[in-house]
Design an enzyme around this catalytic site. Structure first.
Site, PDB file in Angstrom:
ATOM      1  N   HIS A  23       0.824  -1.257  -0.068  1.00 28.47           N
ATOM      2  CA  HIS A  23      -0.111  -0.030   0.059  1.00 28.47           C
ATOM      3  C   HIS A  23       0.863   1.244   0.007  1.00 28.47           C
ATOM      4  CE1 HIS A  23      -2.851  -2.888   2.147  1.00 28.47           C
ATOM      5  NE2 HIS A  23      -3.493  -2.655   1.186  1.00 28.47           N
ATOM      6  N   ASP A 135      -2.888  -7.909  -7.414  1.00 27.39           N
ATOM      7  CA  ASP A 135      -4.484  -8.412  -7.804  1.00 27.39           C
ATOM      8  C   ASP A 135      -4.580  -8.437  -9.242  1.00 27.39           C
ATOM      9  OD1 ASP A 135      -5.219  -8.907  -5.111  1.00 27.39           O
ATOM     10  OD2 ASP A 135      -4.769  -6.841  -4.673  1.00 27.39           O
ATOM     11  N   SER A 170       0.550  -8.938   1.755  1.00 27.00           N
ATOM     12  CA  SER A 170      -0.948  -9.192   1.861  1.00 27.00           C
ATOM     13  C   SER A 170      -1.594  -8.945   3.253  1.00 27.00           C
ATOM     14  CB  SER A 170      -1.535 -10.469   1.269  1.00 27.00           C
ATOM     15  OG  SER A 170      -2.964 -10.363   1.595  1.00 27.00           O
TER      16      SER A 170
HETATM   17  P1  AMP Z   1      -6.370  -3.872  -0.648  1.00 32.13           P
HETATM   18  O1  AMP Z   1      -6.445  -3.121   0.532  1.00 32.13           O
HETATM   19  O2  AMP Z   1      -5.942  -5.372  -0.363  1.00 32.13           O
HETATM   20  O3  AMP Z   1      -7.788  -3.564  -1.465  1.00 32.13           O
HETATM   21  O4  AMP Z   1      -5.230  -3.397  -1.644  1.00 32.13           O
HETATM   22  C1  AMP Z   1      -5.238  -1.988  -1.937  1.00 32.13           C
HETATM   23  C2  AMP Z   1      -4.335  -2.008  -3.168  1.00 32.13           C
HETATM   24  O5  AMP Z   1      -2.929  -2.362  -2.793  1.00 32.13           O
HETATM   25  C3  AMP Z   1      -4.806  -2.683  -4.511  1.00 32.13           C
HETATM   26  O6  AMP Z   1      -4.653  -2.006  -5.696  1.00 32.13           O
HETATM   27  C4  AMP Z   1      -3.882  -4.008  -4.260  1.00 32.13           C
HETATM   28  O7  AMP Z   1      -3.574  -4.619  -5.553  1.00 32.13           O
HETATM   29  C5  AMP Z   1      -2.511  -3.307  -3.866  1.00 32.13           C
HETATM   30  N1  AMP Z   1      -1.537  -4.040  -3.167  1.00 32.13           N
HETATM   31  C6  AMP Z   1      -1.754  -5.064  -2.326  1.00 32.13           C
HETATM   32  N2  AMP Z   1      -0.846  -5.853  -2.066  1.00 32.13           N
HETATM   33  C7  AMP Z   1       0.140  -5.384  -2.452  1.00 32.13           C
HETATM   34  C8  AMP Z   1       1.567  -5.813  -2.889  1.00 32.13           C
HETATM   35  N3  AMP Z   1       2.095  -6.728  -2.314  1.00 32.13           N
HETATM   36  N4  AMP Z   1       2.195  -5.383  -3.634  1.00 32.13           N
HETATM   37  C9  AMP Z   1       1.616  -4.238  -4.589  1.00 32.13           C
HETATM   38  N5  AMP Z   1       0.478  -3.828  -4.281  1.00 32.13           N
HETATM   39  C10 AMP Z   1      -0.363  -4.497  -3.544  1.00 32.13           C
END
Ligand code: AMP
Length: 271
Positions: A23, A135, A170
């Site tokens: 993030h 994702d 994650s």
């Molecule tokens: P989320 O909070 O899981 O919905 O993720 C928010 C954003 O962060 C989304 O665009 C995800 O694809 C991205 N994201 C989550 N994990 C990672 C990671 N390890 N590396 C890069 N982007 C990520």
């Protein structure tokens, strides 16, 4: 949310919180390319299935607020569910790219994602929005939605940020037990070995077969492992620029997703 006082271009990062370096990487990339950065933190109920982890999804708003501030974020937008979804009469459904992989395994998931992201775009009014290639199918869904609906926002995609041992970061990694956590990086190692073999000209069928049996022997239950076109999300039998190897596998009760590039990076992707 008022974007009126913010300098343009406005970069926007939609999230569900429990921030990690993935993030923060998106926030910093937004900050390096835009005059202002808005981040939304919303655990979107409409993208969770009935048997999924909505109730136990990690929530750490005050720590997230501190982390966002130190990453240079100008506005952290944390709407309530009632504010976002007083009704659920309208849904954005992206067809085609959702036919495979996560689509059939998580019915309604991508409808929830596409609908909330379009709503957030309309509320925040960003110029550019940033998403993680972790994702991959979500990126394909949002790219298609933006094209189909003439959404006036540029989408940027950033390569996956990993732990030192290779595990893709994650928020859900917190669910792994210590023994699952030590096994989890095998997923990435197996993908890398397969990607290398493909780059050396080995056939996709045999490379995928070997990767599947490696993962199985290590204790992963693999939902799918496939070579795909990142725009259509269709399976391909040979790598070309942009092609990625995708995997979803379960370790105990935790489902891990990962993917790596095979034919070199795709235009618009950022390391
Ligand atoms: P989320 O909070 O899981 O919905 O993720 C928010 C954003 O962060 C989304 O665009 C995800 O694809 C991205 N994201 C989550 N994990 C990672 C990671 N390890 N590396 C890069 N982007 C990520």
């Amino acid at each position: 949310m008022h974007s009126a006082g913010l300098k343009r271009p406005i970069g926007f990062v939609p999230t569900m919180g429990a921030f990690h370096e993935g993030h923060l990487g998106l926030m910093r990339l937004a900050g390096s390319e835009c005059a202002s950065v808005v981040v939304s933190l919303f655990v979107n109920p409409t993208q969770f299935g009935a048997n999924e982890d909505l109730d136990r999804y990690p929530r750490r708003e005050s720590e997230d607020a501190r982390m966002a501030e130190s990453a240079g974020v100008d506005v952290l937008f944390c709407p309530s569910s009632d504010e976002m979804f007083p009704r659920r009469s309208t849904t954005v459904r992206v067809q085609g790219v959702t036919d495979r992989w996560e689509g059939p395994r998580r019915p309604g998931h991508f409808d929830g994602v596409a609908t909330v992201v379009l709503k957030l775009f309309n509320i925040v009014g960003p110029d550019v929005s940033y998403f993680g290639l972790k994702d991959l199918q979500q990126c394909a869904v949002l790219r298609r939605m933006a094209e189909d609906l003439d959404v006036p926002v540029d989408l940027r995609f950033m390569e996956t940020v990993r732990e030192d041992d290779g595990l893709a970061m994650s928020s859900r990694n917190a669910y792994l037990s210590p023994s699952e956590r030590s096994l989890a990086p095998e997923l990435y190692r197996t993908l890398l070995a397969a990607s290398k073999a493909l780059a050396n000209g080995e056939s996709a069928i045999s490379v995928i077969d070997i990767a599947l049996s490696t993962l199985k022997s290590r204790g992963f239950a693999v939902d799918y492992l496939s070579l795909v076109d990142p725009v259509t999300m269709e399976e391909v039998d040979k790598p070309s620029p942009g092609t990625r190897l995708i995997v979803a596998a379960r370790l105990g009760a935790v489902r891990l997703l990962d993917n790596v590039p095979v034919g070199g990076l795709f235009e618009g992707e950022d390391r």
